[in-house]
Design a protein around this motif. Structure first.
Motif, mmCIF file in Angstrom:
data_model
loop_
_atom_site.group_PDB
_atom_site.id
_atom_site.type_symbol
_atom_site.label_atom_id
_atom_site.label_comp_id
_atom_site.label_asym_id
_atom_site.label_seq_id
_atom_site.Cartn_x
_atom_site.Cartn_y
_atom_site.Cartn_z
ATOM 1 N N THR A 16 -10.918 4.370 10.701
ATOM 2 C CA THR A 16 -9.662 5.164 10.804
ATOM 3 C C THR A 16 -8.423 4.182 10.848
ATOM 4 O O THR A 16 -7.246 4.492 10.136
ATOM 5 N N ALA A 17 -8.420 3.106 11.657
ATOM 6 C CA ALA A 17 -7.464 2.430 11.849
ATOM 7 C C ALA A 17 -7.118 1.663 10.566
ATOM 8 O O ALA A 17 -6.102 1.325 10.062
ATOM 9 N N LEU A 18 -8.253 1.117 10.109
ATOM 10 C CA LEU A 18 -7.871 0.364 8.564
ATOM 11 C C LEU A 18 -7.200 1.070 7.652
ATOM 12 O O LEU A 18 -6.395 0.766 7.120
ATOM 13 N N LEU A 19 -7.698 2.493 7.432
ATOM 14 C CA LEU A 19 -7.239 3.173 6.562
ATOM 15 C C LEU A 19 -5.880 3.885 6.807
ATOM 16 O O LEU A 19 -4.764 3.728 5.842
ATOM 17 N N LEU A 20 -5.529 3.917 7.955
ATOM 18 C CA LEU A 20 -4.066 4.347 8.472
ATOM 19 C C LEU A 20 -3.013 3.040 8.421
ATOM 20 O O LEU A 20 -2.066 3.298 8.060
ATOM 21 N N THR A 21 -3.504 1.927 8.753
ATOM 22 C CA THR A 21 -2.982 0.819 8.488
ATOM 23 C C THR A 21 -2.468 0.579 6.934
ATOM 24 O O THR A 21 -1.148 0.331 6.627
ATOM 25 N N GLY A 22 -3.265 0.853 6.140
ATOM 26 C CA GLY A 22 -2.971 0.680 4.704
ATOM 27 C C GLY A 22 -1.838 1.616 4.366
ATOM 28 O O GLY A 22 -1.256 1.414 3.543
ATOM 29 N N ILE A 23 -2.188 2.934 4.699
ATOM 30 C CA ILE A 23 -1.259 3.845 4.183
ATOM 31 C C ILE A 23 0.008 3.779 4.796
ATOM 32 O O ILE A 23 1.052 3.872 4.152
ATOM 33 N N LEU A 24 -0.052 3.739 6.073
ATOM 34 C CA LEU A 24 1.395 3.327 6.725
ATOM 35 C C LEU A 24 2.313 2.088 6.270
ATOM 36 O O LEU A 24 3.393 2.174 5.881
ATOM 37 N N ALA A 25 1.337 0.959 5.861
ATOM 38 C CA ALA A 25 2.229 -0.236 5.555
ATOM 39 C C ALA A 25 2.614 0.126 3.790
ATOM 40 O O ALA A 25 3.728 -0.330 3.775
ATOM 41 N N GLY A 26 1.857 0.893 3.287
ATOM 42 C CA GLY A 26 2.329 1.338 1.732
ATOM 43 C C GLY A 26 3.425 1.893 1.842
ATOM 44 O O GLY A 26 4.393 1.824 1.146
ATOM 45 N N LEU A 27 3.653 3.041 2.664
ATOM 46 C CA LEU A 27 4.476 3.875 2.802
ATOM 47 C C LEU A 27 5.903 2.980 3.333
ATOM 48 O O LEU A 27 6.990 3.282 2.800
ATOM 49 N N GLY A 28 5.680 2.476 4.191
ATOM 50 C CA GLY A 28 6.773 1.556 4.802
ATOM 51 C C GLY A 28 7.278 0.531 3.660
ATOM 52 O O GLY A 28 8.707 0.477 3.479
ATOM 53 N N GLY A 29 6.229 -0.084 2.993
ATOM 54 C CA GLY A 29 6.847 -0.975 2.047
ATOM 55 C C GLY A 29 7.771 -0.310 0.951
ATOM 56 O O GLY A 29 8.777 -0.453 0.271
ATOM 57 N N MET A 30 7.215 0.922 0.398
ATOM 58 C CA MET A 30 7.775 1.613 -0.579
ATOM 59 C C MET A 30 8.980 2.224 -0.312
ATOM 60 O O MET A 30 10.073 1.936 -1.143
#
Length: 416
Positions: A16-30
């Motif tokens: 769950t932490a891995l998936l949330l990290t990827g999603i949040l980092a992607g949204l933040g970068g975007m």
């Protein structure tokens, strides 16, 4: 049977932490990239109707009047100097990504990190010669650390998530999932295990995909040379040490500039002077504005002359030093690529006739990879970045590897 329940529960928390990290980092970068484009278009008055447009930043800056360029950079200097001075004076002490990875028990302060990231994006959008890649990395690391702690992961896993978050932020803002994962392992964790590799790949790939939903699935640079000439292999082997020497001195210059910054009244004054100098120079050389993406593309397209390449190269190093000395913050990834590409193109115009079949774009490509490999001490990441930045043919892999390896080893020898 009951002894396995906590293990299964923790496995779920970790994923769950891995998936949330990827999603949040992607949204933040975007979101940071979209903010960058919005500010660029507003400040320089181009592509007002579309955030993602075919007109490049260099084209927009060049079309703007010389007076507008000067005033924009003067305003950037004021924002940079006052912003970072006030943040240092009133904000909580900043925790860098490397410090957060090495000491996961010391979380990155949320508001300070967010303001620090936004200041970088705003000033780079307005024309700062530093890179924009640190901001999404910091945001990704901040989100990852927060998620990992809320899910009560172990200290080792918090450390891994923070590193993955930073690599995923890089992957998101540049659409480089493989390079983002390698950066996590090579630069932040400085180790390899299959467990860490899978975590880095999952988060970086997910973040890069999330970012494409808003930014589109595009690569950073147009590189049209179809295949690497045989002579390029010999050039890469010969020139690698040269780029290593150049990177060694570049890193010394930038480190000394940063070491002299004082968080007092000097910061707004020095920053304003540095950006005023950049603004004045940009009236004749608009290529100096921004993180260096424009000059890189010019070298990859073969659109620079000997005099222009030499002038931009020398002035680019000067303005990078000046704004760092003034207290501005930002990355040195794209600026380093620009210096390496300009040096490579310059050497092509001087020596290219001795390497038949090669062109300026190929020399710029190997120069950028070699210089970045040494200046940021990440040879494998540098090769992966150039592959994903340009979508080059696989025949360039050998020249890039030789250049990166030669530059990296030379730098280590000089720095040892």
């Amino acid at each position: 049977m009951t002894a396995n329940i906590p293990s299964r529960s923790y496995w779920l928390q970790r994923w769950t932490a891995l998936l949330l990290t990827g999603i949040l980092a992607g949204l933040g970068g975007m979101l940071l990239a979209l903010l960058l484009h919005e500010i660029q278009h507003l400040v320089y008055g181009y592509s007002q109707k579309a955030l993602i447009s075919p007109q490049s930043f260099l084209e927009g800056v060049t079309d703007a009047s010389a007076q507008r360029r000067f005033l924009a950079l003067l305003a950037a200097g004021l924002i940079a100097g006052c912003g970072w001075w006030l943040l240092a004076r009133y904000g909580k002490k900043r925790v860098s990504i490397s410090a957060a990875v090495n000491q996961p028990d010391k979380p990155m302060p949320g508001i300070t990190t967010l303001i620090h990231s936004l200041l970088q994006i705003i000033t780079v959008a307005m024309g700062s010669p530093l890179g924009r890649e640190v901001a999404p990395r910091e945001l990704g690391a901040l989100f990852a650390g927060g998620v990992a702690r809320r899910l009560h992961l172990t200290t080792a896993d918090i450390q891994l998530m923070i590193a993955c978050g930073a690599g995923a932020g890089l992957a998101a803002v540049y659409n480089v999932p493989l390079a983002g994962a390698i950066f996590t392992l090579e630069v932040l964790l400085i180790s390899f295990s299959w467990e860490a590799a899978i975590a880095a790949l999952v988060t970086s790939a997910l973040a890069a995909w999330i970012a494409t939903l808003g930014l589109g699935d595009e690569h950073q640079y147009r590189f049209t040379t179809e295949m690497a000439a045989t002579s390029l292999v010999f050039w890469a082997a010969l020139s690698g040490p040269l780029f290593g020497i150049a990177a060694f001195w570049f890193r010394r210059i930038t480190q000394r500039a940063r070491s002299k910054v004082r968080s007092n009244w000097q910061m707004p004054v020095f920053s304003l002077v540095a950006f005023a100098a950049l603004g004045a120079l940009s009236m004749w050389f608009p290529q100096l504005t921004g993180n260096g993406k424009g000059p890189i593309q010019l070298t990859l397209a073969g659109d620079v002359t000997l005099k222009l390449a030499a002038a931009i190269l020398c002035l680019k190093i000067f303005v990078i030093w000046a704004v760092l000395r003034g207290g501005a913050e930002g990355g040195l990834l794209t600026p380093g690529l620009a210096v390496g590409a300009l040096l490579g193109s310059l050497l092509f115009m001087l020596l290219g006739r001795f390497f038949p079949g090669s062109d300026m774009a190929s020399f710029a490509l190997t120069g950028a990879a070699g210089f970045l490999s040494a200046s940021m001490q990440m040879p494998v990441t540098a090769i992966a970045l150039m592959m994903e930045f340009t979508r080059m043919d696989h025949s360039f892999l050998v020249p890039l590897t030789l250049s990166a390896a030669g530059a990296y080893m030379t730098f280590r020898k000089l720095d040892g």
